[in-house]
Design an enzyme around this catalytic site. Structure first.
Site, short mmCIF file in Angstrom:
data_model
loop_
_atom_site.label_atom_id
_atom_site.label_comp_id
_atom_site.label_asym_id
_atom_site.label_seq_id
_atom_site.Cartn_x
_atom_site.Cartn_y
_atom_site.Cartn_z
CG HIS A 1 1.67 1.49 2.58
ND1 HIS A 1 2.32 0.29 2.37
CD2 HIS A 1 0.42 1.32 2.11
CE1 HIS A 1 1.49 -0.56 1.79
NE2 HIS A 1 0.33 0.04 1.63
CD GLU B 1 5.56 1.10 3.41
OE1 GLU B 1 4.94 0.90 2.34
OE2 GLU B 1 4.99 1.10 4.52
CB CYS C 1 -1.45 -2.67 3.54
SG CYS C 1 -2.49 -2.23 2.12
#
Length: 376
Positions: free
Chosen positions: A349, A351, A266
């Site tokens: 992202h 995760e 990001c």
């Protein structure tokens, strides 16, 4: 209690506060995730933004400690069609209204979130004010116009840590780092220096699962201290605001990429882009949600990804840098790598939290890059 939302262009909606009396402002955006509201609220990347949830009923499963992505709530306000006051979930310890009140953040329901989303999609994310105190839309419009724009605004100092910390036993742990940067690693994994610009806790969890031992440091942690730390690689976290304003951090990354293997997610990806000679541009209404399709150009694999960014990297034929991932909705860059240096980064992202886990393999990909670099 009546609440009035007014955007800088005069667009006005009426709703009802479920958190009491307030007036606040920020950039108004929308996110398309059906779930994950607690992760959104506690994600530091949303600092200064009022988030509209496009799904019509929010709060059904309450809130719990396990779904926190930081120690507090960073959104300026939560905007929903309907807020569930009585959640049904064995994990829940607090309803959404109770959670918002605990962290003293505004929540508004009864808004026509479909109309708001369509307006933002057509006209772009913009500044807004929501108030239970002022009833004159013209007054609130002027206040909205007086707010600082997201473009040109450095928000990292509001969410970044002041001192280093470690992450183990699924929690932040206080540690001591010497003045020169040296650090006594615990030996639980590959030593990794994590620059925290407003990191989500699930990133730290995934790094540990991939075999890293993360040591998080503030943005001002110098390259000399990074080298002295004994870390085998560097990770640059997510965070809020306009990446182009982070001139000292970009200069830092420019040095780090010639010292150690580096990756970022990001905002970290955007800083790497700037350090390699690319630029960033603001998206019209950003990418916010858990359902964005991305193509891995290195494998041809399609992933459904979790995204939260208002800026994107534009390569413009930057030497020695190639795209690795692209967004299939608008063809914007979602990942890059350097052709000769051990450097890679992602805009989205992997995760998740909340969202799909299609991109989790990328943490192991970076670990492999570090291993190959060490063996070179």
């Amino acid at each position: 209690m009546k609440a009035l939302l007014v955007l800088e262009d005069g667009f006005t909606l009426e709703g009802k506060s479920f958190t009491g009396d307030f007036e606040t402002g920020g950039e108004v955006i929308f996110t398309t995730g059906m779930t994950g509201y607690q992760e959104i609220l506690t994600d530091p990347s949303y600092y200064g933004q009022m988030v509209c949830m496009t799904y019509p009923l929010i709060g059904n499963y309450g809130t719990c400690r396990e779904d926190m992505e930081s120690a507090g709530v960073h959104c300026a306000a939560l905007l929903v069609k309907e807020c569930c006051k009585k959640p049904s979930n064995w994990r829940s310890t607090m309803s959404l209204p109770e959670f918002m009140k605990r962290y003293e953040k505004p929540g508004v329901e009864g808004l026509d979130t479909r109309a708001l989303t369509r307006h933002l999609r057509m006209n772009g994310a913009m500044r807004g004010i929501i108030s239970t105190r002022e009833t004159d839309p013209a007054v609130l419009q002027e206040r909205a116009r007086a707010l600082p724009a997201m473009k040109g605004h450095n928000l990292v100092p509001f969410v970044a840590p002041e001192k280093p910390y470690a992450w183990y036993d699924n929690a932040v742990q206080e540690v001591t780092v010497a003045e020169d940067g040296s650090y006594a690693w615990r030996g639980t994994g590959l030593p990794l220096l994590v620059y925290d610009f407003g990191i989500k806790w699930n990133i730290l969890r995934r790094l540990c699962e991939a075999g890293f031992e993360p040591l998080a440091v503030p943005p001002g942690f110098s390259p000399a201290r990074a080298k002295a730390s004994g870390a085998k690689g560097v990770f640059l976290s997510n965070g809020p605001g306009d990446p182009a304003t982070l001139t000292s951090e970009i200069a830092l990354v420019r040095e780090l990429i010639h010292m150690l293997p580096v990756t970022g997610i990001c905002l970290g990806h955007q800083l790497i882009g700037h350090a390699l000679g690319a630029r960033t541009e603001k998206l019209k209404f950003g990418h916010h949600g858990c359902n964005h399709p991305v193509k891995d150009l290195t494998t041809g694999r399609i992933e459904i990804s979790s995204q939260n960014h208002g800026f994107h990297v534009v390569l413009d034929d930057v030497d020695d840098v190639e795209a690795t991932h692209v967004n299939l909705n608008d063809q914007t860059l979602e990942g890059l790598r350097h052709k000769t240096l051990p450097v890679m980064s992602l805009q989205y992202h992997p995760e998740a939290a909340a969202g799909p886990h299609d991109g989790e393999y990328l943490f192991n990909r970076f670990r492999k890059i570090i291993g190959e670099s060490a063996g070179a």
